[in-house]
Design a protein around this motif. Structure first.
Motif, PDB file in Angstrom:
ATOM      1  N   GLU A 117       0.836  -1.196   0.000  1.00 18.56           N
ATOM      2  CA  GLU A 117       0.000   0.000   0.000  1.00 18.56           C
ATOM      3  C   GLU A 117       0.879   1.257   0.000  1.00 18.56           C
ATOM      4  O   GLU A 117       0.645   2.196  -0.759  1.00 18.56           O
ATOM      5  CB  GLU A 117      -0.913  -0.037   1.229  1.00 18.56           C
ATOM      6  CG  GLU A 117      -2.113   0.868   1.156  1.00 18.56           C
ATOM      7  CD  GLU A 117      -3.051   0.582  -0.018  1.00 18.56           C
ATOM      8  OE1 GLU A 117      -3.159  -0.591  -0.448  1.00 18.56           O
ATOM      9  OE2 GLU A 117      -3.651   1.550  -0.511  1.00 18.56           O
ATOM     10  N   ASP A 160       1.177   4.069  -2.954  1.00 18.26           N
ATOM     11  CA  ASP A 160       0.858   5.474  -2.698  1.00 18.26           C
ATOM     12  C   ASP A 160       2.062   6.397  -2.814  1.00 18.26           C
ATOM     13  O   ASP A 160       1.916   7.590  -3.056  1.00 18.26           O
ATOM     14  CB  ASP A 160       0.240   5.630  -1.294  1.00 18.26           C
ATOM     15  CG  ASP A 160      -1.157   5.028  -1.215  1.00 18.26           C
ATOM     16  OD1 ASP A 160      -1.725   4.715  -2.282  1.00 18.26           O
ATOM     17  OD2 ASP A 160      -1.668   4.866  -0.089  1.00 18.26           O
ATOM     18  N   ARG A 174      -3.985  -2.396  -9.212  1.00 16.81           N
ATOM     19  CA  ARG A 174      -3.240  -1.131  -9.273  1.00 16.81           C
ATOM     20  C   ARG A 174      -1.790  -1.387  -9.668  1.00 16.81           C
ATOM     21  O   ARG A 174      -1.187  -0.592 -10.393  1.00 16.81           O
ATOM     22  CB  ARG A 174      -3.320  -0.408  -7.922  1.00 16.81           C
ATOM     23  CG  ARG A 174      -4.687   0.238  -7.695  1.00 16.81           C
ATOM     24  CD  ARG A 174      -4.902   0.588  -6.234  1.00 16.81           C
ATOM     25  NE  ARG A 174      -4.045   1.684  -5.788  1.00 16.81           N
ATOM     26  CZ  ARG A 174      -3.705   1.882  -4.507  1.00 16.81           C
ATOM     27  NH1 ARG A 174      -4.135   1.051  -3.569  1.00 16.81           N
ATOM     28  NH2 ARG A 174      -2.949   2.890  -4.182  1.00 16.81           N
TER      29      ARG A 174
HETATM   30 CA    CA Z   1      -3.733   3.694  -0.641  1.00 21.36          CA
END
Ligand code: CA
Ligand code: C2E
Ligand code: CA
Ligand code: CA
Length: 279
Positions: free
Chosen positions: A31, A35, A88
């Motif tokens: 994560e 990001d 993603r």
């Molecule tokens: Ca995120």
């Protein structure tokens, strides 16, 4: 015996707790990386064996934060698939790769160079995927022929109409598809005719046993090469680590190969360097 049983039970739950904890740590690290730009790409040149020069490269993801914890893509990709983060990741890899292709295309000698990207099986059931690929191809003005998508053989194993539909749509964009880790899954060989794939990638476990006298069965490499001939598919051998393996593959008409003997995974600058010296 009862006490032992109880201890064992405790030992087991501690193991599971530790495993879950590691899994959570990996999920959080992924994560963070998503990001905060915590991934980068390396490239493994793929050699055309008729000219013994790289004509493309496989794109491999790297995550330094996870590498520091001793976690490789082989370990974190399945976790990203389980958490859904893979969508993603796949898009990030695709976009970055297309950006690099655009950069390379500014040099006339690299105009036909292709990049092969690993795509998770989950994308075959992702209704947005084809459109996303199409949009990124336009955004970076990529010639779709310079993009190859690698799907694992096992992702096609359950042979559902959804997957076949996605594959067909993808090839309609003009890109090519290859079957990764071929020979390790359960493709009914006769099904090969119905998949819109243009290449088979020989899993490196089969390259590793080339010349191994204790292997009594007909070498899988030979079987795959015959199959590919029958279905008119290209063959890419993975994991070439010796001259002997390379000679064997070349003599039997294998089209392309990659592996530590030919070139290690390298960063973008080293890739451009390698290409300018061989072009
Ligand atoms: Ca995120
Ligand atoms: P793969 O697609 O089969 O990738 C080949 C793996 O074998 C790579 O490991 C590569 O570094 C390694 N390799 C290549 N040549 C040799 C060789 O000669 N000898 C040996 N021993 N190993 C070799 P890596 O980079 O750790 O990737 C592992 C797996 O992680 C890949 O297997 C692929 O399934 C997945 N993966 C890697 N990058 C991506 C990505 O960007 N997206 C997705 N969805 N999956 C990825
Ligand atoms: Ca691959
Ligand atoms: Ca493979």
């Amino acid at each position: 015996a009862k006490a032992l049983g109880k201890n064992r039970y405790q030992f087991c739950t501690e193991d599971i707790a530790r495993a879950l904890d590691l899994r959570n740590q990996i999920e959080q690290a992924l994560e963070q990386a998503l990001d905060h730009n915590g991934f980068h790409l390396v490239f493994m040149p793929i050699y055309d064996l008729t000219i013994m020069q790289p004509t493309g490269a496989e794109v491999l993801i790297r995550c330094p934060a996870l590498a520091e914890m001793g976690i490789s893509p082989e370990q974190f990709i399945p976790i990203a698939e389980a958490t859904g983060q893979i969508k993603r990741i796949d898009l990030w890899v695709l976009e970055r790769a297309l950006q690099i292709l655009q950069e390379m295309n500014a040099v006339p000698a690299f105009e036909h160079f292709y990049l092969a990207i690993n795509i998770s099986a989950v994308e075959l059931h992702n209704k947005q995927f084809t459109r996303q690929v199409s949009e990124l191809l336009s955004k970076y003005q990529t010639n779709p022929a310079q993009l190859e998508l690698e799907l694992t053989e096992t992702s096609l194993a359950n042979d559902d109409p959804d997957s076949l539909h996605t594959l067909t749509q993808l090839t309609e964009l003009g890109l090519t598809l290859s079957l990764d880790d071929f020979g390790t899954g359960y493709t009914a060989f006769t099904q090969l005719a119905s998949y819109p794939v243009s290449a088979l990638k020989i899993d490196r476990s089969f390259t590793a046993v080339i010349g191994d006298r204790s292997a009594t069965k007909q070498p899988m490499v030979d079987i795959i090469l015959s199959l590919a001939k029958l279905y008119q598919l290209d063959v890419v051998a993975e994991g070439v680590e010796s001259q002997q393996q390379l000679d064997y593959l070349q003599q039997r008409g294998c089209h392309r190969a990659q592996g530590y003997f030919l070139c290690q995974p390298i960063d973008k600058d080293a890739l451009l360097q390698t290409l300018s010296t061989t072009a």
